[in-house]
Scaffold this motif. Sequence first.
Motif, short mmCIF file in Angstrom:
data_model
loop_
_atom_site.label_atom_id
_atom_site.label_comp_id
_atom_site.label_asym_id
_atom_site.label_seq_id
_atom_site.Cartn_x
_atom_site.Cartn_y
_atom_site.Cartn_z
N ALA A 25 55.92 40.00 36.45
CA ALA A 25 56.44 41.00 35.50
C ALA A 25 56.00 42.42 35.89
O ALA A 25 56.21 43.36 35.13
CB ALA A 25 55.99 40.66 34.09
N ASP A 26 55.38 42.56 37.06
CA ASP A 26 54.99 43.88 37.57
C ASP A 26 53.98 44.59 36.68
O ASP A 26 54.05 45.80 36.46
CB ASP A 26 56.22 44.80 37.72
CG ASP A 26 56.88 44.62 39.07
OD1 ASP A 26 56.21 44.13 40.00
OD2 ASP A 26 58.07 44.95 39.18
N LEU A 27 53.03 43.82 36.16
CA LEU A 27 52.02 44.43 35.30
C LEU A 27 50.80 44.88 36.09
O LEU A 27 50.30 45.99 35.90
CB LEU A 27 51.60 43.43 34.21
CG LEU A 27 52.74 42.96 33.30
CD1 LEU A 27 52.24 41.89 32.34
CD2 LEU A 27 53.32 44.14 32.51
N ALA A 28 50.33 44.03 36.97
CA ALA A 28 49.12 44.37 37.74
C ALA A 28 49.03 43.44 38.93
O ALA A 28 49.72 42.42 39.01
CB ALA A 28 47.87 44.22 36.88
N GLU A 29 48.15 43.81 39.87
CA GLU A 29 47.89 42.94 41.01
C GLU A 29 46.47 43.16 41.49
O GLU A 29 45.83 44.17 41.15
CB GLU A 29 48.90 43.20 42.14
CG GLU A 29 48.82 44.60 42.72
CD GLU A 29 49.89 44.86 43.79
OE1 GLU A 29 51.01 44.34 43.65
OE2 GLU A 29 49.60 45.60 44.75
N HIS A 30 45.95 42.23 42.25
CA HIS A 30 44.63 42.41 42.84
C HIS A 30 44.71 43.49 43.91
O HIS A 30 45.70 43.59 44.62
CB HIS A 30 44.13 41.10 43.45
CG HIS A 30 43.88 40.03 42.43
ND1 HIS A 30 42.80 40.08 41.58
CD2 HIS A 30 44.58 38.93 42.09
CE1 HIS A 30 42.84 39.03 40.77
NE2 HIS A 30 43.92 38.31 41.04
N SER A 31 43.67 44.30 44.00
CA SER A 31 43.65 45.32 45.05
C SER A 31 42.86 44.79 46.23
O SER A 31 42.28 43.71 46.17
CB SER A 31 43.00 46.58 44.52
OG SER A 31 41.59 46.43 44.51
N ALA A 32 42.83 45.58 47.29
CA ALA A 32 42.06 45.20 48.47
C ALA A 32 40.57 45.30 48.19
O ALA A 32 39.76 44.78 48.95
CB ALA A 32 42.45 46.10 49.64
N VAL A 33 40.20 45.98 47.10
CA VAL A 33 38.79 46.11 46.74
C VAL A 33 38.45 44.93 45.82
O VAL A 33 39.00 44.81 44.74
CB VAL A 33 38.52 47.44 46.02
CG1 VAL A 33 37.04 47.59 45.73
CG2 VAL A 33 39.06 48.60 46.83
#
Lengths: 494, 494
Positions: A25-33
């Motif tokens: 749903a394009d709310l959030a994702e894990h970052s590279a950090v």
Amino acid sequence: MSNNKGIPARAENYSEWYNELVKKADLAEHSAVKGCMVIKPYGYAIWEKMQAQLDKIFKDTGHSNAYFPLFVPKSFLEKEEGHAEGFAKECAVVTHYRLKADPNEKGKLIADPDSRLDEELIVRPTSEAVIWNTYRNWIQSYRDLPLLINQWANVVRWEMRTRLFLRTTEFLWQEGHTAHATKAEAIEETERMLHVYAEFAEKHLAVPVIRGIKTENEKFAGAETTYCIEALMQNGWALQAGTSHFLGQNFAKAFDVRFTTREGTQDLVWGTSWGVSTRLMGALIMAHSDDEGLVLPPGLAPIQVVIVPIYRSEEELARVTAQALEIKAELQKAGISVRYDDRDTLRPGFKFAEWELKGVPVRLALGPKDLDNGTIEVARRDLKTKEVLPLATVAQHVPTLLAAIHDQIYTKALTYRDSHITPVNSYDEFKQVLETKGGFIAAHWDGDFATADRIKDETKATIRCIPLGNPAELGTCMVTGRPSQQRVLFARAY
Amino acid sequence: MSNNKGIPARAENYSEWYNELVKKADLAEHSAVKGCMVIKPYGYAIWEKMQAQLDKIFKDTGHSNAYFPLFVPKSFLEKEEGHAEGFAKECAVVTHYRLKADPNEKGKLIADPDSRLDEELIVRPTSEAVIWNTYRNWIQSYRDLPLLINQWANVVRWEMRTRLFLRTTEFLWQEGHTAHATKAEAIEETERMLHVYAEFAEKHLAVPVIRGIKTENEKFAGAETTYCIEALMQNGWALQAGTSHFLGQNFAKAFDVRFTTREGTQDLVWGTSWGVSTRLMGALIMAHSDDEGLVLPPGLAPIQVVIVPIYRSEEELARVTAQALEIKAELQKAGISVRYDDRDTLRPGFKFAEWELKGVPVRLALGPKDLDNGTIEVARRDLKTKEVLPLATVAQHVPTLLAAIHDQIYTKALTYRDSHITPVNSYDEFKQVLETKGGFIAAHWDGDFATADRIKDETKATIRCIPLGNPAELGTCMVTGRPSQQRVLFARAY
């Protein structure tokens, strides 16, 4: 797979359903950090609405915003013993203030050893220490009280196991920090903000909550009493959605914050702090959404109404568009956010599925036949029902429909929650309810934390809270048989 | 001292005037953390207004907000060489993620050596690296472009010499990061946002600015071209108030961000970034304020109108209050923020001075004689004039007056600025103008950075920018006599 969106059904794997839904749903994702998330535009738009609505309530209840430093000197954290113990294990520590070229490897950087700080700085896990150190200079007299301040900020608590929104190393939140002349006033403020949070959860997120008090073992590090709101997710797990702390004079003592009373004596200041975070996004998503995607209460939906044109030719599109834009304008005039989805490379069915996934509360579909008949198709996301209505009345109908959707979502969650508070009288029954039904379990406990730890080890359930206004009821602890004065609420929890 | 507020006069000590004004007007103060400030509620209220107004403009120009991690892995910073060089020397470096009890000293904490990070994390000095690393996954096709994202965030750049708002180790800002399919589109966006900033400065802050381009030496680390807006403060020093960078394909190259074009080929993405920060607060304060305190443009004033009652008895106060509250309600209905200052332990003269210090644009004073005469005293902060007006018309008059105050403040700053752009034709003249008049000096320069460095060393003046639309004009460098194609703007600057 329950749908063609690549999201497992809740019944199949609730945990994966949540993870995939947040991403799809394009709310959030894990970052590279590690442990930090990226909040994507659609997710951030929901958070912005929460922020704006809460901020208004804070201001209406007399609070002002301010901003305090990101860094807390290590020695500040040491000053309140309980506070230090509670946060030491999850602190990001800044030790240097400069990088330099790595003499051993071209193009690489190293922390410059000459830039080592005399005293390490902690990236704030919360701001009591830095704020009470500031309050020492702001408060001299009873005339300076109460001091009612809120801060919107990012905080960092190092987490080993993270989940988007629910538990991340960095998160966004607001933290209120107030100072008062009397204990009674500080407790009143602590409770006021608990009720502000509870009403916000219920009226804005459409998530019913239980208002309660944490046990001594679960209270905030540095508080006298921690109040909380506890919500129930669809898998029967609880989620702590906000906390409000009565700090007593603990931080005033640690940072020597005294004031001259009306009578001319010197006294230590009484404090509170309270916060909600991007965790509320997790509560919102988990409480209402279904196997097809997000279900959002209309007040927090970035797009409240989507209009999808049905057409086979340019001419049909032109006719439909003229009418759709008229409806859009009318709805916008009523303060409703509307998207007209005339993307020409996608079929209506694809668009329907996408807006379902994104939780848009109302979908209007309009084709040439509707124009001929003076009708429009109105679909509601929450119940997945649709009806054909007269075009002429749709603009008046939508605001009522949005209100009805909020009520339906809330009532559904409330009905589920209320039917999932189960009193039990034995440990066997407790375990059985936990495995088969979940939810809150009201049970007698002997007040011994060793017992609570045993229950947690054996069942993964923890004491969520002692509800406000909990009735006194003599009984015996379900585990040890020792006497108990009241039931407390257990649950498995996020 | 020019007044009884403990603030030196501008003419006496401009620098101290600024420092004291920021503190006395309750805008900000130094925190216990070196280089970091506390933004106090009154100062934060102004910043919030700037934020809200800018945020609306960003959304109206098609941008969405999102949030990216506070931490940048060191290896990300290394990827764009110029970027790394530009920021390495001012980076706060996180090396550990846990504290533990100091075995040598009871009650003290140390960074737990077992929690040392494999790779250090940098507290973001800016977010190009972490964002372009994310964009690699967000952008596959020309259909994903343009990507127009903004972030409101805190950033950290270690500063040795700090000044409240103007230069602090931690500051608040917004940073736009956009990605485009073509060079022309990216340049168009860079320029669009420069003009957004310029109009915001002029129409919201009432601060006229020069729009220009930085020289190669002064451009952003990692950019192809840096556009800027430059404002002029009352002491003749310039202040860079915002920058907009055309990044070319530099970050796309560093983070391998490619897309499939409409024609099916692969290409690197073009980028921009642009930001303004709490530095704008410094510009706002320095541009307009006077020896009596703040002068705020009405659109950014947290309190636009203050009403002060004049009375000698409880009865008089009651009569005045009834009328004052009526006026207050009428003004609030027109969207004006009003404070009725009925604090009973302070004399009117004290209140007048306080609201003057805080820059409230309009002060209304109302006493029993006014009630008898049907009049009210209206004072404007900018000109320090007052007039007696009919009570009946004051509510209609105030909105016009607020608009007039904005115009007057802007015109005054513009007149000053325009009369402080001085063309000079010799280095002697340059030095003389710098010492006696200050402001921008338009002079010929040979394009050699050694020459610019010499000028800076000898005069403390730097090249602020090459104004947009700068006329070509053949001449000779005022220092070296070598040929020059155009004049550039020099100034001493914050």
